[in-house]
Design a protein around this motif. Structure first.
Motif, mmCIF file in Angstrom:
data_model
loop_
_atom_site.group_PDB
_atom_site.id
_atom_site.type_symbol
_atom_site.label_atom_id
_atom_site.label_comp_id
_atom_site.label_asym_id
_atom_site.label_seq_id
_atom_site.Cartn_x
_atom_site.Cartn_y
_atom_site.Cartn_z
ATOM 1 N N MET A 120 -9.068 -27.200 -106.815
ATOM 2 C CA MET A 120 -8.690 -28.323 -107.655
ATOM 3 C C MET A 120 -7.241 -28.154 -108.072
ATOM 4 N N ALA A 121 -6.389 -29.090 -107.613
ATOM 5 C CA ALA A 121 -4.962 -28.961 -107.886
ATOM 6 C C ALA A 121 -4.337 -30.318 -108.176
ATOM 7 N N ALA A 122 -5.152 -31.234 -108.694
ATOM 8 C CA ALA A 122 -4.646 -32.596 -108.876
ATOM 9 C C ALA A 122 -4.106 -32.850 -110.271
ATOM 10 N N GLY A 123 -4.403 -31.942 -111.203
ATOM 11 C CA GLY A 123 -4.043 -32.176 -112.605
ATOM 12 C C GLY A 123 -2.544 -32.150 -112.835
ATOM 13 N N LYS A 124 -2.148 -32.731 -113.938
ATOM 14 C CA LYS A 124 -0.731 -32.851 -114.246
ATOM 15 C C LYS A 124 -0.210 -31.594 -114.929
ATOM 16 N N GLY A 125 -1.045 -31.004 -115.775
ATOM 17 C CA GLY A 125 -0.562 -29.866 -116.550
ATOM 18 C C GLY A 125 0.236 -30.344 -117.746
ATOM 19 N N THR A 126 -0.330 -31.312 -118.460
ATOM 20 C CA THR A 126 0.367 -31.932 -119.595
ATOM 21 C C THR A 126 0.886 -30.895 -120.585
ATOM 22 N N ARG A 127 0.079 -29.843 -120.799
ATOM 23 C CA ARG A 127 0.444 -28.862 -121.826
ATOM 24 C C ARG A 127 1.670 -28.031 -121.460
ATOM 25 N N LEU A 128 2.106 -28.094 -120.191
ATOM 26 C CA LEU A 128 3.328 -27.356 -119.805
ATOM 27 C C LEU A 128 4.584 -28.084 -120.245
ATOM 28 N N LYS A 129 4.492 -29.384 -120.453
ATOM 29 C CA LYS A 129 5.653 -30.214 -120.803
ATOM 30 C C LYS A 129 6.759 -30.073 -119.755
ATOM 31 N N SER A 130 6.353 -30.078 -118.479
ATOM 32 C CA SER A 130 7.307 -29.893 -117.385
ATOM 33 C C SER A 130 7.141 -31.036 -116.409
ATOM 34 N N LYS A 131 8.229 -31.438 -115.724
ATOM 35 C CA LYS A 131 8.078 -32.510 -114.748
ATOM 36 C C LYS A 131 7.525 -31.989 -113.416
ATOM 37 N N ARG A 132 7.583 -30.663 -113.246
ATOM 38 C CA ARG A 132 7.008 -30.071 -112.041
ATOM 39 C C ARG A 132 5.488 -29.954 -112.206
ATOM 40 N N PRO A 133 4.703 -30.328 -111.188
ATOM 41 C CA PRO A 133 3.252 -30.175 -111.341
ATOM 42 C C PRO A 133 2.895 -28.716 -111.613
ATOM 43 N N LYS A 134 1.872 -28.548 -112.442
ATOM 44 C CA LYS A 134 1.521 -27.195 -112.880
ATOM 45 C C LYS A 134 1.295 -26.235 -111.722
ATOM 46 N N VAL A 135 0.554 -26.706 -110.713
ATOM 47 C CA VAL A 135 0.175 -25.784 -109.632
ATOM 48 C C VAL A 135 1.367 -25.354 -108.771
ATOM 49 N N LEU A 136 2.529 -26.007 -108.978
ATOM 50 C CA LEU A 136 3.731 -25.561 -108.241
ATOM 51 C C LEU A 136 4.624 -24.663 -109.091
ATOM 52 N N HIS A 137 4.263 -24.440 -110.326
ATOM 53 C CA HIS A 137 4.994 -23.428 -111.102
ATOM 54 C C HIS A 137 4.716 -22.067 -110.461
ATOM 55 N N GLU A 138 5.671 -21.160 -110.604
ATOM 56 C CA GLU A 138 5.563 -19.901 -109.875
ATOM 57 C C GLU A 138 5.283 -18.714 -110.784
ATOM 58 N N ILE A 139 4.463 -17.832 -110.292
ATOM 59 C CA ILE A 139 4.370 -16.503 -110.891
ATOM 60 C C ILE A 139 4.431 -15.498 -109.755
ATOM 61 N N GLY A 140 4.995 -14.367 -110.035
ATOM 62 C CA GLY A 140 5.135 -13.349 -108.984
ATOM 63 C C GLY A 140 5.874 -13.890 -107.776
ATOM 64 N N GLY A 141 6.745 -14.906 -107.982
ATOM 65 C CA GLY A 141 7.568 -15.422 -106.895
ATOM 66 C C GLY A 141 6.852 -16.377 -105.963
ATOM 67 N N ARG A 142 5.650 -16.855 -106.334
ATOM 68 C CA ARG A 142 4.907 -17.752 -105.444
ATOM 69 C C ARG A 142 4.159 -18.754 -106.316
ATOM 70 N N SER A 143 3.989 -19.987 -105.826
ATOM 71 C CA SER A 143 3.351 -21.008 -106.656
ATOM 72 C C SER A 143 1.904 -20.620 -106.977
ATOM 73 N N LEU A 144 1.427 -21.118 -108.120
ATOM 74 C CA LEU A 144 0.045 -20.844 -108.515
ATOM 75 C C LEU A 144 -0.891 -21.220 -107.381
ATOM 76 N N LEU A 145 -0.648 -22.414 -106.806
ATOM 77 C CA LEU A 145 -1.570 -22.917 -105.788
ATOM 78 C C LEU A 145 -1.599 -22.013 -104.556
ATOM 79 N N LEU A 146 -0.440 -21.506 -104.130
ATOM 80 C CA LEU A 146 -0.427 -20.638 -102.947
ATOM 81 C C LEU A 146 -1.176 -19.335 -103.203
ATOM 82 N N HIS A 147 -1.106 -18.845 -104.442
ATOM 83 C CA HIS A 147 -1.904 -17.656 -104.774
ATOM 84 C C HIS A 147 -3.391 -17.957 -104.608
ATOM 85 N N VAL A 148 -3.808 -19.129 -105.110
ATOM 86 C CA VAL A 148 -5.228 -19.474 -105.059
ATOM 87 C C VAL A 148 -5.664 -19.689 -103.609
ATOM 88 N N ILE A 149 -4.805 -20.345 -102.827
ATOM 89 C CA ILE A 149 -5.136 -20.556 -101.411
ATOM 90 C C ILE A 149 -5.254 -19.208 -100.686
#
Ligand code: UD1
Ligand code: CA
Length: 466
Positions: A1-30
Protein backbone atom coordinates in the motif's frame (compact mmCIF):
# COMPACT_ATOMS: atom_id res chain seq x y z
CA UNK A 1 0.00 0.00 0.00
CA UNK A 2 1.68 3.17 -1.23
CA UNK A 3 -1.15 5.40 -2.36
CA UNK A 4 -1.44 7.64 0.70
CA UNK A 5 -0.41 11.25 0.72
CA UNK A 6 1.36 11.37 4.05
CA UNK A 7 -0.45 14.51 5.20
CA UNK A 8 1.35 14.48 8.54
CA UNK A 9 4.74 14.97 6.82
CA UNK A 10 3.69 18.39 5.50
CA UNK A 11 5.81 17.70 2.41
CA UNK A 12 4.97 17.96 -1.28
CA UNK A 13 6.89 14.75 -1.92
CA UNK A 14 4.75 11.62 -1.45
CA UNK A 15 5.58 9.92 1.82
CA UNK A 16 6.70 6.63 0.30
CA UNK A 17 9.35 8.47 -1.76
CA UNK A 18 10.98 10.05 1.28
CA UNK A 19 14.32 8.39 1.91
CA UNK A 20 15.92 6.65 4.80
CA UNK A 21 19.27 4.94 4.63
CA UNK A 22 19.69 6.50 1.18
CA UNK A 23 16.71 4.70 -0.40
CA UNK A 24 12.99 5.50 -0.62
CA UNK A 25 10.66 3.94 1.94
CA UNK A 26 8.84 2.14 -0.85
CA UNK A 27 11.99 0.58 -2.33
CA UNK A 28 12.90 -0.78 1.10
CA UNK A 29 9.46 -2.38 1.38
CA UNK A 30 9.64 -3.78 -2.16
CA UNK A 31 13.07 -5.25 -1.35
CA UNK A 32 11.56 -7.01 1.68
CA UNK A 33 8.66 -8.31 -0.45
CA UNK A 34 11.12 -9.64 -3.01
CA UNK A 35 12.61 -11.86 -0.33
CA UNK A 36 9.30 -13.78 -0.37
CA UNK A 37 8.09 -13.71 -3.97
CA UNK A 38 9.37 -12.69 -7.42
CA UNK A 39 8.74 -9.10 -8.52
CA UNK A 40 5.91 -10.12 -10.87
CA UNK A 41 3.90 -11.35 -7.86
CA UNK A 42 4.15 -7.98 -6.13
CA UNK A 43 1.37 -5.40 -6.55
CA UNK A 44 2.02 -1.86 -5.54
CA UNK A 45 -1.07 0.25 -4.81
CA UNK A 46 -0.31 3.81 -5.87
CA UNK A 47 -2.49 6.93 -5.96
CA UNK A 48 -1.18 10.20 -4.59
CA UNK A 49 1.40 11.48 -7.16
CA UNK A 50 1.02 8.07 -8.83
CA UNK A 51 3.19 8.90 -11.85
CA UNK A 52 6.05 10.12 -9.69
CA UNK A 53 5.88 7.02 -7.49
CA UNK A 54 5.59 4.67 -10.49
CA UNK A 55 8.57 6.31 -12.16
CA UNK A 56 10.69 6.13 -9.00
CA UNK A 57 10.24 2.38 -8.50
CA UNK A 58 9.53 1.13 -12.05
CA UNK A 59 12.95 -0.54 -12.23
CA UNK A 60 11.91 -2.88 -9.40
CA UNK A 61 9.68 -4.75 -11.88
CA UNK A 62 6.50 -4.83 -9.77
CA UNK A 63 2.88 -4.39 -10.92
CA UNK A 64 1.02 -1.18 -10.16
CA UNK A 65 -2.60 -0.83 -9.07
CA UNK A 66 -4.02 2.68 -9.34
CA UNK A 67 -6.12 3.79 -6.37
CA UNK A 68 -7.21 7.08 -7.89
CA UNK A 69 -8.96 8.32 -4.75
CA UNK A 70 -7.41 7.34 -1.44
CA UNK A 71 -10.29 6.34 0.77
CA UNK A 72 -8.39 4.26 3.28
CA UNK A 73 -6.36 1.06 3.61
CA UNK A 74 -9.52 -1.06 3.15
CA UNK A 75 -10.24 0.82 -0.06
CA UNK A 76 -6.65 0.17 -1.22
CA UNK A 77 -7.37 -3.55 -0.98
CA UNK A 78 -10.78 -3.15 -2.65
CA UNK A 79 -8.92 -1.56 -5.55
CA UNK A 80 -6.46 -4.46 -5.62
CA UNK A 81 -9.36 -6.95 -5.67
CA UNK A 82 -10.90 -5.12 -8.64
CA UNK A 83 -7.50 -5.18 -10.37
CA UNK A 84 -7.30 -8.98 -10.07
CA UNK A 85 -10.85 -9.28 -11.41
CA UNK A 86 -10.11 -6.95 -14.34
CA UNK A 87 -6.76 -8.44 -15.35
CA UNK A 88 -7.57 -12.10 -14.67
CA UNK A 89 -4.21 -12.40 -12.85
CA UNK A 90 -4.34 -15.64 -10.83
CA UNK A 91 -5.37 -15.08 -7.21
CA UNK A 92 -2.67 -16.17 -4.79
CA UNK A 93 -3.79 -18.44 -1.95
CA UNK A 94 -2.31 -16.03 0.57
CA UNK A 95 -1.88 -12.30 0.24
CA UNK A 96 0.76 -10.50 2.27
CA UNK A 97 -0.04 -6.86 2.86
CA UNK A 98 2.83 -4.46 3.56
CA UNK A 99 2.70 -0.76 4.36
CA UNK A 100 4.73 1.52 2.12
CA UNK A 101 5.63 3.54 5.22
CA UNK A 102 7.03 0.70 7.38
CA UNK A 103 10.41 0.19 5.70
CA UNK A 104 12.48 -1.57 8.38
CA UNK A 105 10.64 -4.87 8.05
CA UNK A 106 13.13 -7.75 7.74
CA UNK A 107 12.74 -10.76 5.42
CA UNK A 108 13.15 -13.15 8.41
CA UNK A 109 10.13 -11.57 10.11
CA UNK A 110 7.99 -11.88 6.99
CA UNK A 111 8.96 -15.54 6.73
CA UNK A 112 7.90 -16.10 10.37
CA UNK A 113 4.61 -14.30 9.68
CA UNK A 114 3.81 -16.56 6.74
CA UNK A 115 4.85 -19.76 8.58
CA UNK A 116 2.73 -18.84 11.60
CA UNK A 117 -0.24 -18.06 9.34
CA UNK A 118 0.06 -21.47 7.70
CA UNK A 119 0.58 -23.39 10.97
CA UNK A 120 -2.42 -21.69 12.59
CA UNK A 121 -4.69 -22.23 9.56
CA UNK A 122 -5.66 -18.60 9.96
CA UNK A 123 -7.75 -16.40 7.69
CA UNK A 124 -5.77 -13.34 8.84
CA UNK A 125 -2.47 -13.08 10.68
CA UNK A 126 -1.41 -9.71 12.07
CA UNK A 127 2.19 -8.75 12.76
CA UNK A 128 2.32 -6.82 16.04
CA UNK A 129 4.75 -5.24 18.49
CA UNK A 130 4.76 -3.71 21.95
CA UNK A 131 6.57 -0.37 21.70
CA UNK A 132 7.35 1.86 24.70
CA UNK A 133 4.66 4.30 23.50
CA UNK A 134 1.80 2.82 21.46
CA UNK A 135 0.04 6.16 20.93
CA UNK A 136 -1.19 6.71 17.39
CA UNK A 137 -1.20 3.07 16.33
CA UNK A 138 -4.16 0.73 15.95
CA UNK A 139 -4.29 -1.77 18.85
CA UNK A 140 -4.65 -5.48 18.58
CA UNK A 141 -7.11 -6.87 21.10
CA UNK A 142 -6.51 -10.54 21.94
CA UNK A 143 -9.37 -12.85 22.96
CA UNK A 144 -7.52 -13.57 26.23
CA UNK A 145 -3.92 -12.72 27.08
CA UNK A 146 -1.29 -15.06 25.64
CA UNK A 147 -3.46 -16.76 23.04
CA UNK A 148 -2.78 -16.16 19.36
CA UNK A 149 -6.44 -15.36 18.71
CA UNK A 150 -7.49 -11.78 18.11
CA UNK A 151 -10.98 -10.33 18.39
CA UNK A 152 -10.44 -6.96 16.74
CA UNK A 153 -8.07 -4.17 15.75
CA UNK A 154 -9.13 -0.83 17.20
CA UNK A 155 -7.79 2.42 15.72
CA UNK A 156 -6.35 5.02 18.10
CA UNK A 157 -9.30 7.38 17.76
CA UNK A 158 -11.85 4.61 18.51
CA UNK A 159 -10.16 3.21 21.63
CA UNK A 160 -12.53 2.84 24.58
CA UNK A 161 -11.27 4.15 27.96
CA UNK A 162 -10.29 0.57 28.99
CA UNK A 163 -8.46 0.06 25.68
CA UNK A 164 -6.48 3.33 25.94
CA UNK A 165 -3.55 1.50 27.53
CA UNK A 166 -3.69 -1.57 25.29
CA UNK A 167 0.02 -2.13 24.64
CA UNK A 168 0.10 -4.28 21.49
CA UNK A 169 0.10 -2.35 18.22
CA UNK A 170 -0.93 -3.32 14.72
CA UNK A 171 2.12 -3.00 12.44
CA UNK A 172 -0.06 -2.65 9.33
CA UNK A 173 1.59 -5.82 8.01
CA UNK A 174 -0.61 -8.89 7.53
CA UNK A 175 -0.90 -12.26 5.88
CA UNK A 176 -4.40 -13.02 4.61
CA UNK A 177 -6.09 -15.97 3.07
CA UNK A 178 -6.95 -14.13 -0.13
CA UNK A 179 -10.46 -15.55 -0.55
CA UNK A 180 -11.34 -14.79 3.10
CA UNK A 181 -10.07 -11.21 2.77
CA UNK A 182 -11.83 -10.57 -0.53
CA UNK A 183 -15.13 -11.93 0.87
CA UNK A 184 -15.14 -9.23 3.56
CA UNK A 185 -13.90 -6.13 1.71
CA UNK A 186 -17.35 -5.16 0.45
CA UNK A 187 -18.69 -5.17 4.02
CA UNK A 188 -16.37 -2.37 5.18
CA UNK A 189 -17.95 0.97 5.99
CA UNK A 190 -16.70 4.51 6.46
CA UNK A 191 -18.57 5.18 9.70
CA UNK A 192 -15.48 5.96 11.75
CA UNK A 193 -13.39 8.91 12.95
CA UNK A 194 -11.57 9.33 9.60
CA UNK A 195 -14.50 8.52 7.31
CA UNK A 196 -12.28 5.93 5.59
CA UNK A 197 -12.52 2.25 4.75
CA UNK A 198 -10.28 0.62 7.38
CA UNK A 199 -8.54 -2.61 6.39
CA UNK A 200 -8.23 -3.24 10.12
CA UNK A 201 -12.03 -3.74 10.38
CA UNK A 202 -11.64 -6.96 8.38
CA UNK A 203 -10.34 -8.59 11.60
CA UNK A 204 -13.65 -8.27 13.49
CA UNK A 205 -15.64 -9.17 10.35
CA UNK A 206 -13.71 -12.44 10.00
CA UNK A 207 -14.08 -13.22 13.72
CA UNK A 208 -17.87 -12.64 13.46
CA UNK A 209 -17.84 -15.18 10.64
CA UNK A 210 -16.04 -17.73 12.90
CA UNK A 211 -12.82 -17.45 10.92
CA UNK A 212 -9.47 -17.48 12.65
CA UNK A 213 -7.61 -14.18 13.18
CA UNK A 214 -4.27 -14.48 14.96
CA UNK A 215 -1.37 -12.23 15.86
CA UNK A 216 2.37 -12.77 16.08
CA UNK A 217 4.79 -10.35 17.67
CA UNK A 218 7.84 -9.20 15.74
CA UNK A 219 11.19 -9.90 17.44
CA UNK A 220 12.12 -6.25 17.48
CA UNK A 221 9.85 -3.25 17.86
CA UNK A 222 12.01 -1.09 15.62
CA UNK A 223 11.36 -3.07 12.47
CA UNK A 224 7.61 -2.51 12.45
CA UNK A 225 7.68 1.18 13.30
CA UNK A 226 5.99 3.34 10.72
CA UNK A 227 6.93 6.87 9.81
CA UNK A 228 4.15 9.42 9.85
CA UNK A 229 6.25 12.53 10.55
CA UNK A 230 9.70 13.68 9.42
CA UNK A 231 10.96 13.22 12.98
CA UNK A 232 9.76 9.59 13.01
CA UNK A 233 11.35 9.08 9.63
CA UNK A 234 14.71 10.38 10.86
CA UNK A 235 14.42 7.99 13.80
CA UNK A 236 14.04 5.13 11.30
CA UNK A 237 16.93 6.55 9.28
CA UNK A 238 19.21 6.48 12.31
CA UNK A 239 18.09 2.93 13.16
CA UNK A 240 18.70 1.75 9.61
CA UNK A 241 22.13 3.38 9.36
CA UNK A 242 23.19 1.90 12.68
CA UNK A 243 21.99 -1.48 11.42
CA UNK A 244 24.11 -1.00 8.28
CA UNK A 245 27.13 -0.04 10.39
CA UNK A 246 26.56 -3.10 12.59
CA UNK A 247 26.38 -5.34 9.53
CA UNK A 248 29.69 -3.93 8.24
CA UNK A 249 31.37 -4.26 11.64
CA UNK A 250 30.18 -7.88 11.85
CA UNK A 251 31.90 -8.35 8.47
CA UNK A 252 35.23 -7.09 9.85
CA UNK A 253 35.10 -3.36 9.13
CA UNK A 254 36.21 -0.96 11.87
CA UNK A 255 33.95 2.05 12.26
CA UNK A 256 34.92 4.54 14.93
CA UNK A 257 31.91 6.31 16.44
CA UNK A 258 29.42 4.67 14.03
CA UNK A 259 26.62 6.94 15.27
CA UNK A 260 28.39 9.89 13.58
CA UNK A 261 28.68 8.19 10.19
CA UNK A 262 26.06 8.27 7.44
CA UNK A 263 26.23 4.97 5.55
CA UNK A 264 23.59 4.00 2.99
CA UNK A 265 21.98 0.56 3.09
CA UNK A 266 23.53 -0.72 -0.16
CA UNK A 267 27.13 0.15 0.72
CA UNK A 268 29.64 -2.73 0.66
CA UNK A 269 32.97 -2.59 2.52
CA UNK A 270 35.55 -5.36 2.74
CA UNK A 271 37.20 -6.43 6.03
CA UNK A 272 40.04 -4.51 7.71
CA UNK A 273 38.97 -1.21 6.26
CA UNK A 274 38.82 1.56 8.83
CA UNK A 275 36.21 4.29 8.76
CA UNK A 276 36.81 7.31 10.95
CA UNK A 277 34.11 9.46 12.61
CA UNK A 278 31.89 11.78 10.54
CA UNK A 279 32.31 9.95 7.26
CA UNK A 280 29.46 9.61 4.73
CA UNK A 281 29.40 6.61 2.39
CA UNK A 282 26.45 6.81 0.02
CA UNK A 283 24.70 5.12 -2.88
CA UNK A 284 26.04 1.85 -4.23
CA UNK A 285 29.62 2.55 -3.08
CA UNK A 286 31.96 -0.41 -2.78
CA UNK A 287 35.18 -0.21 -0.80
CA UNK A 288 37.87 -2.89 -0.81
CA UNK A 289 39.88 -4.29 2.09
CA UNK A 290 42.52 -2.44 4.13
CA UNK A 291 41.42 1.05 3.18
CA UNK A 292 41.31 3.98 5.58
CA UNK A 293 38.64 6.62 5.18
CA UNK A 294 39.49 9.64 7.28
CA UNK A 295 37.00 11.98 8.90
CA UNK A 296 34.70 14.31 6.95
CA UNK A 297 35.00 12.51 3.63
CA UNK A 298 31.84 12.02 1.56
CA UNK A 299 31.94 9.09 -0.87
CA UNK A 300 29.02 8.69 -3.26
CA UNK A 301 28.47 5.85 -5.78
CA UNK A 302 32.18 5.12 -6.09
CA UNK A 303 34.37 2.06 -6.20
CA UNK A 304 37.58 1.86 -4.19
CA UNK A 305 40.13 -0.94 -4.51
CA UNK A 306 42.24 -2.30 -1.67
CA UNK A 307 44.54 -0.30 0.59
CA UNK A 308 43.25 3.08 -0.53
CA UNK A 309 43.89 6.02 1.80
CA UNK A 310 41.25 8.73 1.65
CA UNK A 311 42.53 11.58 3.78
CA UNK A 312 40.28 14.06 5.54
CA UNK A 313 37.60 15.99 3.77
CA UNK A 314 37.56 14.36 0.33
CA UNK A 315 34.48 14.32 -1.91
CA UNK A 316 34.11 11.41 -4.34
CA UNK A 317 31.17 11.06 -6.69
CA UNK A 318 31.05 8.32 -9.29
CA UNK A 319 34.81 7.74 -9.08
CA UNK A 320 36.84 4.54 -9.33
CA UNK A 321 40.03 4.32 -7.31
CA UNK A 322 42.77 1.74 -7.83
CA UNK A 323 44.56 -0.25 -5.13
CA UNK A 324 46.90 1.71 -2.90
CA UNK A 325 45.89 5.13 -4.21
CA UNK A 326 46.15 8.13 -1.88
CA UNK A 327 43.57 10.91 -2.00
CA UNK A 328 43.34 14.27 -0.28
CA UNK A 329 43.10 15.88 2.12
CA UNK A 330 40.34 17.93 0.46
CA UNK A 331 40.34 16.36 -3.00
CA UNK A 332 37.19 16.70 -5.12
CA UNK A 333 36.76 13.73 -7.46
CA UNK A 334 33.77 14.31 -9.70
CA UNK A 335 32.01 11.75 -11.91
CA UNK A 336 34.09 9.49 -14.15
CA UNK A 337 37.34 10.10 -12.35
CA UNK A 338 39.30 6.87 -12.78
CA UNK A 339 42.35 6.92 -10.55
CA UNK A 340 44.98 4.22 -11.13
CA UNK A 341 46.71 1.99 -8.60
CA UNK A 342 49.07 3.82 -6.22
CA UNK A 343 48.24 7.15 -7.86
CA UNK A 344 47.98 10.31 -5.75
CA UNK A 345 45.42 13.08 -5.94
CA UNK A 346 46.38 15.56 -3.27
CA UNK A 347 44.98 18.58 -1.52
CA UNK A 348 42.67 20.98 -3.33
CA UNK A 349 42.75 18.97 -6.54
CA UNK A 350 39.59 18.68 -8.65
CA UNK A 351 39.17 15.93 -11.22
CA UNK A 352 36.38 15.18 -13.68
CA UNK A 353 36.14 12.58 -16.46
CA UNK A 354 39.78 11.57 -16.38
CA UNK A 355 41.96 8.56 -16.18
CA UNK A 356 45.07 9.02 -14.10
CA UNK A 357 47.45 6.13 -14.74
CA UNK A 358 49.05 3.90 -12.13
CA UNK A 359 51.58 5.67 -9.94
CA UNK A 360 50.85 9.12 -11.38
CA UNK A 361 50.75 12.03 -8.98
CA UNK A 362 48.82 15.28 -8.87
CA UNK A 363 49.53 16.35 -5.35
CA UNK A 364 48.55 20.00 -5.06
CA UNK A 365 45.99 22.56 -6.26
CA UNK A 366 45.19 21.16 -9.68
CA UNK A 367 42.22 20.94 -12.06
CA UNK A 368 42.23 17.89 -14.31
CA UNK A 369 39.15 17.55 -16.51
CA UNK A 370 38.53 15.55 -19.72
CA UNK A 371 42.04 14.13 -19.64
CA UNK A 372 43.77 10.84 -20.33
CA UNK A 373 46.93 10.76 -18.26
CA UNK A 374 49.41 7.89 -18.50
CA UNK A 375 51.37 6.07 -15.83
CA UNK A 376 54.16 7.52 -13.71
CA UNK A 377 53.25 11.08 -14.64
CA UNK A 378 54.06 13.98 -12.32
CA UNK A 379 51.57 16.82 -12.40
CA UNK A 380 53.07 19.84 -10.67
CA UNK A 381 51.26 22.12 -8.24
CA UNK A 382 48.61 24.33 -9.79
CA UNK A 383 48.46 22.65 -13.21
CA UNK A 384 45.23 23.23 -15.11
CA UNK A 385 43.77 21.40 -18.08
CA UNK A 386 41.87 24.13 -19.95
CA UNK A 387 39.16 21.82 -21.26
CA UNK A 388 36.42 24.31 -22.12
CA UNK A 389 36.44 26.88 -24.93
CA UNK A 390 33.14 28.38 -23.90
CA UNK A 391 31.20 26.07 -26.22
CA UNK A 392 32.79 22.62 -26.27
CA UNK A 393 34.84 20.40 -23.97
CA UNK A 394 38.18 19.15 -25.31
CA UNK A 395 40.54 16.39 -24.28
CA UNK A 396 44.06 16.58 -22.89
CA UNK A 397 46.32 13.58 -23.43
CA UNK A 398 49.47 13.22 -21.34
CA UNK A 399 51.87 10.34 -22.09
CA UNK A 400 53.52 7.98 -19.60
CA UNK A 401 56.33 9.30 -17.39
CA UNK A 402 55.97 12.89 -18.50
CA UNK A 403 56.49 15.82 -16.14
CA UNK A 404 54.18 18.82 -16.14
CA UNK A 405 55.85 21.73 -14.33
CA UNK A 406 53.97 23.66 -11.68
CA UNK A 407 51.45 26.32 -12.63
CA UNK A 408 51.22 25.20 -16.25
CA UNK A 409 48.05 25.45 -18.29
CA UNK A 410 47.41 22.86 -21.00
CA UNK A 411 44.97 24.30 -23.54
CA UNK A 412 42.92 21.41 -24.93
CA UNK A 413 42.71 19.73 -27.34
CA UNK A 414 46.36 19.07 -26.63
CA UNK A 415 48.82 16.17 -26.47
CA UNK A 416 51.92 15.96 -24.32
CA UNK A 417 53.97 12.97 -25.45
CA UNK A 418 55.61 10.24 -23.36
CA UNK A 419 58.58 11.18 -21.26
CA UNK A 420 58.16 14.86 -22.15
CA UNK A 421 58.78 17.84 -19.91
CA UNK A 422 56.68 20.98 -19.66
CA UNK A 423 58.53 23.84 -17.98
CA UNK A 424 56.91 25.39 -14.92
CA UNK A 425 54.57 28.27 -15.62
CA UNK A 426 53.97 27.30 -19.25
CA UNK A 427 50.86 27.88 -21.27
CA UNK A 428 50.93 24.94 -23.70
CA UNK A 429 48.89 25.31 -26.89
CA UNK A 430 50.83 23.05 -29.26
CA UNK A 431 51.59 19.35 -29.15
CA UNK A 432 54.70 18.41 -27.17
CA UNK A 433 56.43 15.39 -28.81
CA UNK A 434 57.75 12.39 -26.87
CA UNK A 435 60.83 13.16 -24.77
CA UNK A 436 60.78 16.88 -25.66
CA UNK A 437 60.99 19.88 -23.35
CA UNK A 438 58.44 22.63 -23.95
CA UNK A 439 58.53 26.16 -22.59
CA UNK A 440 55.41 28.22 -23.02
CA UNK A 441 56.30 31.36 -21.15
CA UNK A 442 58.22 34.58 -21.64
CA UNK A 443 61.94 34.26 -21.12
CA UNK A 444 63.08 35.79 -17.85
CA UNK A 445 64.79 39.18 -17.96
CA UNK A 446 67.12 40.05 -15.08
CA UNK A 447 68.30 43.64 -14.54
CA UNK A 448 71.25 43.69 -12.11
CA UNK A 449 71.16 46.36 -9.45
CA UNK A 450 67.76 47.68 -10.60
CA UNK A 451 66.10 47.41 -7.17
CA UNK A 452 68.96 49.07 -5.32
CA UNK A 453 68.97 51.95 -7.80
CA UNK A 454 65.23 52.41 -7.39
CA UNK A 455 65.51 52.56 -3.61
CA UNK A 456 68.28 55.16 -3.93
CA UNK A 457 66.12 57.30 -6.21
CA UNK A 458 63.17 57.21 -3.82
CA UNK A 459 65.30 58.04 -0.84
CA UNK A 460 66.90 61.02 -2.65
CA UNK A 461 63.43 62.42 -3.50
CA UNK A 462 62.26 62.16 0.10
CA UNK A 463 65.41 63.72 1.67
CA UNK A 464 64.75 67.20 3.15
CA UNK A 465 66.35 70.02 1.20
CA UNK A 466 69.35 71.51 3.01
C1 UD1 B 1 -2.41 2.01 9.78
C2 UD1 B 1 -3.39 1.08 10.51
C3 UD1 B 1 -3.04 1.06 11.99
C4 UD1 B 1 -1.60 0.63 12.18
C5 UD1 B 1 -0.66 1.54 11.37
C6 UD1 B 1 0.74 0.98 11.41
C7 UD1 B 1 -5.49 1.25 9.26
C8 UD1 B 1 -6.86 1.79 9.26
N1 UD1 B 1 -4.74 1.55 10.33
O1 UD1 B 1 -2.65 3.32 10.29
O2 UD1 B 1 -3.88 0.12 12.67
O3 UD1 B 1 -1.26 0.69 13.57
O4 UD1 B 1 -1.07 1.58 9.99
O5 UD1 B 1 1.65 1.84 10.83
O6 UD1 B 1 -5.10 0.57 8.34
N2 UD1 B 1 -2.62 3.86 1.98
C9 UD1 B 1 -3.08 3.61 0.71
N3 UD1 B 1 -4.33 4.04 0.35
C10 UD1 B 1 -5.13 4.71 1.22
C11 UD1 B 1 -4.65 4.94 2.53
C12 UD1 B 1 -3.40 4.51 2.89
O7 UD1 B 1 -2.39 3.01 -0.10
O8 UD1 B 1 -6.25 5.07 0.81
C13 UD1 B 1 -1.27 3.40 2.34
C14 UD1 B 1 -0.37 4.53 2.81
O9 UD1 B 1 0.35 5.06 1.71
C15 UD1 B 1 0.54 3.85 3.80
C16 UD1 B 1 -0.30 2.69 4.34
O10 UD1 B 1 -1.36 2.52 3.44
O11 UD1 B 1 1.69 3.33 3.17
C17 UD1 B 1 -0.83 2.97 5.75
O12 UD1 B 1 -1.65 4.13 5.71
P1 UD1 B 1 -1.61 5.22 6.87
O13 UD1 B 1 -2.55 6.29 6.51
O14 UD1 B 1 -0.22 5.60 7.17
O15 UD1 B 1 -2.21 4.37 8.08
P2 UD1 B 1 -2.01 4.65 9.62
O16 UD1 B 1 -2.88 5.79 10.02
O17 UD1 B 1 -0.58 4.73 9.95
CA1 CA C 1 1.24 4.97 8.80
Amino acid sequence: MAAGKGTRLKSKRPKVLHEIGGRSLLLHVIAAAKSLVPADRIYCVIGHEADMVRHAVAHAGVHFVLQAEQRGTGHALQTAKAHFAATGDPLPQNLIVLSGDAPLIRPETLHSLVSFHTEQHAAMTILTAVPPDPTGYGRVIRATPNVPDVTAIVEQKSLSPEQKNAPEINSGIYCFNTAALFSKLDLLSTSNAHGEYYLTDVAALLVADNQRVVAIQADSVDEVLGANTIAEMMHLDAAMRLATASRLMAEGVTIFRPETCVIDAEVQVAPDTIIEPYVQILGATRIGADCRIRSYSVIHSSELGEGVLVRNGCILDGATIGDGAVLGPYANLRPESHIGAAAHVGNFCETKKITLGAGSKANHLTYLGDAVIGTGVNIGAGVITCNYDGVHKHTTIIGDHSFIGSDSTLVAPIIVGEGAYVAAGSCITEEVPNDALAFGRARQVTKSGWAATRRETIRAKQAPES
